[in-house]
Write an enzyme that holds these catalytic residues in place. Structure first.
Site, PDB file in Angstrom:
ATOM      1  N   HIS A  43       0.866  -1.181   0.000  1.00 30.19           N
ATOM      2  CA  HIS A  43       0.000   0.000   0.000  1.00 30.19           C
ATOM      3  C   HIS A  43       0.910   1.241   0.000  1.00 30.19           C
ATOM      4  O   HIS A  43       0.891   2.035   0.944  1.00 30.19           O
ATOM      5  CB  HIS A  43      -0.959  -0.028   1.185  1.00 30.19           C
ATOM      6  CG  HIS A  43      -2.195   0.806   1.017  1.00 30.19           C
ATOM      7  ND1 HIS A  43      -3.468   0.292   1.162  1.00 30.19           N
ATOM      8  CD2 HIS A  43      -2.369   2.113   0.714  1.00 30.19           C
ATOM      9  CE1 HIS A  43      -4.361   1.257   0.974  1.00 30.19           C
ATOM     10  NE2 HIS A  43      -3.715   2.379   0.700  1.00 30.19           N
ATOM     11  N   TYR A  64     -15.028   4.963  -4.720  1.00 29.27           N
ATOM     12  CA  TYR A  64     -15.432   6.187  -4.014  1.00 29.27           C
ATOM     13  C   TYR A  64     -16.404   7.041  -4.824  1.00 29.27           C
ATOM     14  O   TYR A  64     -17.309   7.637  -4.278  1.00 29.27           O
ATOM     15  CB  TYR A  64     -14.197   7.030  -3.652  1.00 29.27           C
ATOM     16  CG  TYR A  64     -13.354   6.373  -2.575  1.00 29.27           C
ATOM     17  CD1 TYR A  64     -13.638   6.558  -1.228  1.00 29.27           C
ATOM     18  CD2 TYR A  64     -12.304   5.527  -2.911  1.00 29.27           C
ATOM     19  CE1 TYR A  64     -12.887   5.935  -0.243  1.00 29.27           C
ATOM     20  CE2 TYR A  64     -11.544   4.904  -1.930  1.00 29.27           C
ATOM     21  CZ  TYR A  64     -11.837   5.102  -0.597  1.00 29.27           C
ATOM     22  OH  TYR A  64     -11.108   4.479   0.382  1.00 29.27           O
TER      23      TYR A  64
END
Ligand code: BG6
Length: 477
Positions: free
Chosen positions: A124, A301
């Site tokens: 990440h 999102y």
């Protein structure tokens, strides 16, 4: 399509929440951890909101037990977290740092003790700085071996405990910021270098998936893709073409490479003309086809709406990092597409369109094109939250967002999508990479701001809401 009735969520549905190492852990230089590119980048003037960094973050490293106890209290079924590569290999490769492995083992054991399924993200964005310095990180094929060695170390250690794995998190968003916008380390703005680094990341992704089959035969692995489905601004053919261009360049470029082991045709032809296409060596596409995922992790999102963009038109622009609504400029590639606000959708204070139907569309598009199971590995609402004098956070706007998006998941499943889980972003509040601590996502409020704070955990209204959604298996939605 309106279905006459909703089907139930499956009994083994992974009701989850997520985080990432740099955004929660802190302890940036403890127990033998080496520096990541983010440890250095955030200290450069003007790179992040008010100079915020993850040195302490929300101190999860020292509060693992407390945080997992909160997850257990909530009734969470899955927790997605990432491992920090420089905690395991302080200089990217070489000697393994046992203390780093021990930390994640403690976390995984605590989760399992409470019946919470760990979902482990291998990468990440916190690349060991040593590899950036040594050979330019993702720009050099040497990273493929180093990444594989790091991943295999984790496979060997955790194969018996962790079933669900995420390979690269948002390669598309991270590398676009890193090599096109210059807003993530190493802050380059060069499209040719972008496509080259991105190609190497695909090879690394495929290599570790291939190795996974051998070491974790009963596990499932896939990348997490930041999917913002494209919409056309109108049915004008020029807008439709802009939308097709955007979907191909901003989404299918990654998804087709991951799942089909090839690049989409029109985008590749265009990049060959401009001289920006990546170098594809013999064996590259074969490797991609040998390392396709078991499922696609979807970070959803918002949708983006596109319109025609003439040559000499709008270029790529950085995202809103202040939370001042209405300050995001149009962004695009001249001759291909540019974004335009969607008049049908409300936005958050960071100008992100709130579009649960877009999530249903995202899931349907992915499922029908690739025929793979899907997991929502991130979905949530970043907003300013207010801690009231009596110690409460009334985040009804977040509840509304999550509620509508979970409904969209249910509709997508009704449409035939195989959805194995939903990880809300995020469990506790986190450091938002470029937006500091003021853009909050968590079910658990953490009392701190850009300057610091008590780090006290406070359950928000949404914590109680999600808890009863999980307890009912989604029936109370
Ligand atoms: C994704 C990332 O881009 O979205 C997360 O995987 C990130 O790490 C999240 O925090 C929300 O983005 P932002 O910019 O609001 O923090």
């Amino acid at each position: 399509m309106h279905h006459p009735k909703f089907n139930d969520f499956p009994a083994d549905f992974l009701w989850g929440a997520a985080s990432a190492a740099y955004q929660v852990e802190g302890a940036w230089n403890e127990d033998g951890k080496g520096p990541s590119v983010w440890d250095l980048f955030t200290k450069l003037p003007g790179k992040t909101f008010e100079g915020s960094n993850g040195d302490v973050a929300v101190d999860h490293y020292h509060r693992v037990e407390e945080d997992v106890a909160l997850m257990a209290e909530m009734g969470l079924k899955a927790y997605r977290f990432s491992v920090s590569w420089p905690r395991i290999f302080p200089s990217g490769r070489g000697e393994v740092n046992e203390a780093g492995l021990a930390f994640y083992e403690r976390l995984i054991d605590a989760l399992l003790a409470h019946g919470i399924e760990p979902v482990l993200t291998l990468y990440h964005w916190d690349l060991p700085q040593a590899l950036q310095d040594e050979y330019g990180g993702w720009e050099d094929r040497r990273i493929i071996d180093d990444f594989e060695h790091y991943c295999v170390t984790l496979y060997q250690r955790f194969a018996g405990k962790v079933k669900y794995w995420v390979s690269l998190n948002e390669q598309n968003y991270n590398l676009t910021n890193a090599y096109q916008l210059g807003t993530h380390p190493p802050a380059v703005q060069d499209r040719k270098r972008f496509f080259a680094a991105n190609h190497i990341a695909f090879l690394a992704n495929a290599r570790v998936i291939k190795a996974f089959r051998q070491h974790v035969p009963n596990g499932l692995i896939g990348p997490s893709f930041a999917y913002s489905p494209a919409y056309p601004a109108s049915c004008a053919p020029s807008d439709m073409l802009a939308f097709e261009n955007a979907e191909e360049f901003t989404n299918l470029w990654w998804l087709d490479a991951y799942c089909f082991g090839r690049y989409p045709q029109a985008a590749l032809a265009y990049l060959r003309e401009t001289g920006e296409a990546p170098e594809i060596l013999p064996g590259d596409l074969e490797l991609l086809r040998e390392g396709t995922p078991d499922y696609i992790g979807v970070n959803y999102y918002y949708t983006l709406t596109f319109t025609d963009n003439p040559l000499g038109g709008q270029t790529m622009q950085r995202i809103n990092t202040t939370g001042q609504k209405g300050t995001t400029p149009s962004s695009g590639v001249p001759g291909l597409y540019k974004t335009t606000p969607n008049p049908h959708l409300e936005t958050s204070n960071w100008d992100w369109a709130i579009d649960p139907t877009g999530m249903r569309i995202a899931l349907r598009r992915l499922s029908s094109r690739y025929g793979l199971p899907l997991m929502i590995t991130e979905n949530g609402l970043g907003e300013f939250d207010k801690l009231t004098a009596d110690g409460r956070v009334q985040d009804d706007y977040r509840i509304a967002y999550l509620h509508s998006h979970l409904k969209a998941c249910q509709e997508a499943m009704q449409d035939g999508v195989e959805l194995i889980g939903y990880c809300a972003w995020s469990f506790t509040d986190i450091l938002s990479w470029l937006n500091g601590y003021q853009k909050r996502y968590g079910f658990v409020y953490v009392e701190r701001d850009e300057q610091g704070g008590s780090l006290r955990r406070i359950k928000k209204e949404s914590f109680h809401w999600y808890s009863q959604v999980i307890a009912s298996g989604g029936k109370t939605l």
